[in-house]
Scaffold this active site. Sequence first.
Site, PDB file in Angstrom:
ATOM      1  N   SER A 184       0.856  -1.189   0.000  1.00 14.90           N
ATOM      2  CA  SER A 184       0.000   0.000   0.000  1.00 14.90           C
ATOM      3  C   SER A 184       0.893   1.240   0.000  1.00 14.90           C
ATOM      4  CB  SER A 184      -0.958  -0.030   1.198  1.00 14.90           C
ATOM      5  OG  SER A 184      -1.875   1.027   1.136  1.00 14.90           O
ATOM      6  N   THR A 185       0.833   2.050   1.047  1.00 13.39           N
ATOM      7  CA  THR A 185       1.619   3.285   1.094  1.00 13.39           C
ATOM      8  C   THR A 185       3.107   2.983   0.928  1.00 13.39           C
ATOM      9  OG1 THR A 185      -0.004   4.214   2.610  1.00 13.39           O
ATOM     10  CG2 THR A 185       2.122   5.337   2.459  1.00 13.39           C
ATOM     11  N   HIS A 211      -2.882  -1.195  -3.123  1.00 15.65           N
ATOM     12  CA  HIS A 211      -4.055  -0.361  -2.892  1.00 15.65           C
ATOM     13  C   HIS A 211      -3.995   0.875  -3.783  1.00 15.65           C
ATOM     14  CE1 HIS A 211      -4.376  -2.166   1.420  1.00 15.65           C
ATOM     15  NE2 HIS A 211      -4.937  -2.947   0.512  1.00 15.65           N
ATOM     16  N   MET A 304      -0.018   1.051   4.941  1.00 12.54           N
ATOM     17  CA  MET A 304      -0.780   1.493   6.095  1.00 12.54           C
ATOM     18  C   MET A 304      -1.875   0.481   6.425  1.00 12.54           C
ATOM     19  SD  MET A 304      -2.262   5.363   6.361  1.00 12.54           S
ATOM     20  CE  MET A 304      -0.696   5.931   5.670  1.00 12.54           C
ATOM     21  N   ASP A 307      -4.344  -4.738   6.338  1.00  7.53           N
ATOM     22  CA  ASP A 307      -4.794  -5.633   5.275  1.00  7.53           C
ATOM     23  C   ASP A 307      -3.691  -6.635   4.965  1.00  7.53           C
ATOM     24  OD1 ASP A 307      -6.442  -6.672   3.305  1.00  7.53           O
ATOM     25  OD2 ASP A 307      -5.772  -5.233   1.782  1.00  7.53           O
TER      26      ASP A 307
END
Length: 375
Positions: A184-185, A211, A304, A307
């Site tokens: 993600s991030t 994401h 972040m 998940d």
Amino acid sequence: MKPFRVLIVDDSTPIRTMLSGILSEESDIEVVGTAGSGAVALAKLAQLNPTVVTLDVEMPDMSGLDILAEIRKVAPRLPVIMFSSLTVKAGATTLEALARGASDYVTKPPPGGTLPSSIEHVRTQLLPRIRGLGPRQLPALVPLKDTPSKGAMLAAMPVGQMGPPTGMAAIPGLRPDILAIGSSTGGPNALAELFGALNAPLPVPIVLVQHMPPLFTRLLAERLAATSPVKFREAQHGDVLKPGDALIAPGDYHMRLERGNGRINVVLDQAAPENSCRPAVDVLFRSVAQAYGSRAMALVLTGMGQDGLLGCQDIRARGGQIVVQDEATSVVWGMPGFVAKAGLAHATLPLPHIAAELRRRFGQMTVGSEVKHAG
């Protein structure tokens, strides 16, 4: 002083007003200033000492990329969150901004929406990123020049009731038949570094959840395919997994794997989001565990939230292998951190060492090695 001090940079007065209103309602966030141009933003940067900057991708006097470059000259560790439209041009610019040092991005509200829906869209996306990229995360934003030794960083996480602590070399089982990745991030940059370090495709299929919204996932696949030896592309419903291919879940679609008729097929659907995400890493990892059992390998990169945690539980329970990125090289040690702290990771590695470990685990030569490792 509030912990999160935000400078808003956007040429649209209504957007600046909306962002200021949303952020000012939060007890831990202070809007220290706004700027409608790049020149004003750069002038205010030193005066206001923000802890986070939101930066519009498209600005009138200087491009968002030019402003970002100037910010990085004077504040290399300052989190910068790009504010992007859902267009091909803006998406491509956003990915380039991430490659040049932007910390993360949020998308602007869809055109034609109501004011309450626009506010909720921004609130849901922006607030977690401001807090996740806050002062405690600053050291991870600077490229590491002196990475700790592999032996020092290969300390396995406690595994509790699931077995004794193990290092990567001690992971049980045969060579994996698939690599499933969640990020993600900070993920786009981590993926680019990881796969750019490979000198050949891995001999197994790769499936990935990053994401991102629609369009951005396709642009990411194209970018990774152009900068690495791996054949990345956005997944399509009904794709058959083949060794050497790498499929990225499209934005707003969950990606699952199903075994049938002697092959593994991709299934895309728009079931309810999990962990507020669609695509969700947990959805993919659960299906990978079911389809591959002990021949599955999961890799959780910077991101972040948590998940991927539940999906890793399934993979570990079926005898699969799990590796996570370490805290020092993660932009945000959320997703990999939750897996590591739950005792599910067989190894926690700095990003620069993961490519060599993948080559070794998948039976390929490591750089500078004359020995082929197959298990």
